[in-house]
Design a protein around this motif. Structure first.
Motif, PDB file in Angstrom:
ATOM      1  N   MET A  64      24.073 -25.691 -23.624  1.00  0.00           N
ATOM      2  CA  MET A  64      24.613 -26.887 -22.971  1.00  0.00           C
ATOM      3  C   MET A  64      24.749 -28.056 -23.931  1.00  0.00           C
ATOM      4  O   MET A  64      23.930 -28.210 -24.826  1.00  0.00           O
ATOM      5  CB  MET A  64      23.692 -27.328 -21.833  1.00  0.00           C
ATOM      6  CG  MET A  64      23.675 -26.410 -20.636  1.00  0.00           C
ATOM      7  SD  MET A  64      22.714 -27.114 -19.293  1.00  0.00           S
ATOM      8  CE  MET A  64      21.199 -26.177 -19.476  1.00  0.00           C
ATOM      9  N   ILE A  65      25.772 -28.871 -23.664  1.00  0.00           N
ATOM     10  CA  ILE A  65      25.841 -30.185 -24.278  1.00  0.00           C
ATOM     11  C   ILE A  65      25.049 -31.126 -23.368  1.00  0.00           C
ATOM     12  O   ILE A  65      24.658 -30.755 -22.256  1.00  0.00           O
ATOM     13  CB  ILE A  65      27.302 -30.649 -24.484  1.00  0.00           C
ATOM     14  CG1 ILE A  65      28.056 -30.737 -23.159  1.00  0.00           C
ATOM     15  CG2 ILE A  65      28.007 -29.745 -25.487  1.00  0.00           C
ATOM     16  CD1 ILE A  65      29.463 -31.332 -23.269  1.00  0.00           C
ATOM     17  N   CYS A  66      24.830 -32.333 -23.826  1.00  0.00           N
ATOM     18  CA  CYS A  66      23.944 -33.261 -23.117  1.00  0.00           C
ATOM     19  C   CYS A  66      24.363 -33.531 -21.679  1.00  0.00           C
ATOM     20  O   CYS A  66      23.527 -33.529 -20.770  1.00  0.00           O
ATOM     21  CB  CYS A  66      23.827 -34.564 -23.891  1.00  0.00           C
ATOM     22  SG  CYS A  66      25.411 -35.439 -24.105  1.00  0.00           S
ATOM     23  N   SER A  67      25.641 -33.762 -21.443  1.00  0.00           N
ATOM     24  CA  SER A  67      26.110 -34.078 -20.095  1.00  0.00           C
ATOM     25  C   SER A  67      25.998 -32.874 -19.169  1.00  0.00           C
ATOM     26  O   SER A  67      25.727 -33.020 -17.974  1.00  0.00           O
ATOM     27  CB  SER A  67      27.545 -34.586 -20.139  1.00  0.00           C
ATOM     28  OG  SER A  67      28.352 -33.738 -20.923  1.00  0.00           O
ATOM     29  N   GLN A  68      26.191 -31.682 -19.711  1.00  0.00           N
ATOM     30  CA  GLN A  68      26.006 -30.468 -18.898  1.00  0.00           C
ATOM     31  C   GLN A  68      24.548 -30.327 -18.493  1.00  0.00           C
ATOM     32  O   GLN A  68      24.260 -29.914 -17.370  1.00  0.00           O
ATOM     33  CB  GLN A  68      26.449 -29.236 -19.684  1.00  0.00           C
ATOM     34  CG  GLN A  68      27.938 -29.174 -19.916  1.00  0.00           C
ATOM     35  CD  GLN A  68      28.312 -28.092 -20.907  1.00  0.00           C
ATOM     36  OE1 GLN A  68      27.579 -27.825 -21.865  1.00  0.00           O
ATOM     37  NE2 GLN A  68      29.454 -27.463 -20.684  1.00  0.00           N
ATOM     38  N   LEU A  69      23.641 -30.661 -19.397  1.00  0.00           N
ATOM     39  CA  LEU A  69      22.217 -30.597 -19.084  1.00  0.00           C
ATOM     40  C   LEU A  69      21.890 -31.514 -17.915  1.00  0.00           C
ATOM     41  O   LEU A  69      21.221 -31.107 -16.958  1.00  0.00           O
ATOM     42  CB  LEU A  69      21.383 -30.965 -20.313  1.00  0.00           C
ATOM     43  CG  LEU A  69      19.875 -30.998 -20.085  1.00  0.00           C
ATOM     44  CD1 LEU A  69      19.327 -29.583 -20.015  1.00  0.00           C
ATOM     45  CD2 LEU A  69      19.190 -31.775 -21.183  1.00  0.00           C
ATOM     46  N   VAL A  70      22.389 -32.739 -17.961  1.00  0.00           N
ATOM     47  CA  VAL A  70      22.152 -33.685 -16.859  1.00  0.00           C
ATOM     48  C   VAL A  70      22.719 -33.121 -15.562  1.00  0.00           C
ATOM     49  O   VAL A  70      22.027 -33.054 -14.536  1.00  0.00           O
ATOM     50  CB  VAL A  70      22.772 -35.067 -17.165  1.00  0.00           C
ATOM     51  CG1 VAL A  70      22.750 -35.958 -15.926  1.00  0.00           C
ATOM     52  CG2 VAL A  70      22.041 -35.743 -18.325  1.00  0.00           C
ATOM     53  N   ASP A  71      23.975 -32.707 -15.592  1.00  0.00           N
ATOM     54  CA  ASP A  71      24.633 -32.189 -14.392  1.00  0.00           C
ATOM     55  C   ASP A  71      23.896 -30.968 -13.842  1.00  0.00           C
ATOM     56  O   ASP A  71      23.699 -30.838 -12.630  1.00  0.00           O
ATOM     57  CB  ASP A  71      26.092 -31.855 -14.716  1.00  0.00           C
ATOM     58  CG  ASP A  71      26.912 -31.520 -13.485  1.00  0.00           C
ATOM     59  OD1 ASP A  71      26.824 -32.259 -12.478  1.00  0.00           O
ATOM     60  OD2 ASP A  71      27.657 -30.524 -13.533  1.00  0.00           O
ATOM     61  N   GLN A  72      23.463 -30.070 -14.730  1.00  0.00           N
ATOM     62  CA  GLN A  72      22.766 -28.856 -14.301  1.00  0.00           C
ATOM     63  C   GLN A  72      21.421 -29.182 -13.663  1.00  0.00           C
ATOM     64  O   GLN A  72      21.036 -28.572 -12.666  1.00  0.00           O
ATOM     65  CB  GLN A  72      22.575 -27.892 -15.471  1.00  0.00           C
ATOM     66  CG  GLN A  72      22.019 -26.545 -15.063  1.00  0.00           C
ATOM     67  CD  GLN A  72      22.986 -25.763 -14.182  1.00  0.00           C
ATOM     68  OE1 GLN A  72      24.141 -25.599 -14.530  1.00  0.00           O
ATOM     69  NE2 GLN A  72      22.516 -25.270 -13.050  1.00  0.00           N
TER      70      GLN A  72
END
Length: 177
Positions: free
Chosen positions: A139-147
């Motif tokens: 994951m990139i950072c924003s995907q981590l947050v969203d996930q």
């Protein structure tokens, strides 16, 4: 607002489970801005995102994998918090924090920016790219947050996007006044 990094623009004190977007400088920040531009976000001012997990700590995706770090690493940088903008119950906050902690060590994937751009430009790779981006094994950072929010049952986006199709600029867009 004690405890907030300088440059914060939230009306509320950040709590565990809140996320933030931050401006990044240097070569890495420029590369992310280019990736966001390729994805249709323009040259957005917010290039990084992380989840606040309490005790002055955050979880964020980094090139070496997701890490637990002190919030103080962003002291003095412009930052925008979800505090007071994305409502969460106490149970949801606990679930976001637990999810963030579970993702520590998850590999980073700069290739996700190119997959996001390929989707935006309607390149004929369809479901193959969708599965790649949705795979939470990288994951990139924003995907981590969203996930983390998704795992807690909180859907940040209701526009029908594929899971994981989120950039720091997308998250920042949720926080516009």
């Amino acid at each position: 607002m004690s405890g907030l990094p300088a440059g914060s623009d939230s009306d509320s004190e950040p709590r565990p489970g809140d996320f933030a977007v931050v401006r990044m400088g240097g070569r890495g920040g420029r590369l992310i801005r280019i990736g966001q531009w390729l994805n249709g976000d323009g040259f957005a001012d917010w290039e990084h995102a992380f989840v606040h997990v309490g005790n002055g700590e955050l979880v964020e995706a980094q090139p070496g994998g997701a890490e637990l770090r002190p919030l103080s690493v962003y002291d003095g940088r412009p930052i925008r918090w979800s505090s007071g903008r994305i409502p969460l119950t106490d149970d949801q906050r606990r679930a976001v924090v637990a999810a963030a902690r579970r993702y520590i060590g998850t590999p980073y994937s700069a290739a996700d920016y190119f997959a996001l751009a390929a989707h935006r430009f309607h390149l004929p790779v369809g479901l193959l790219i969708g599965k790649y981006v949705a795979d939470s094994g990288h994951m990139i950072c924003s995907q981590l947050v969203d996930q983390c929010y998704w795992d807690a049952g909180v859907h940040l986006f209701t526009d029908g996007r594929w899971p994981g199709y989120v950039t720091p600029a997308d998250l920042a867009g949720l926080l516009d006044p």
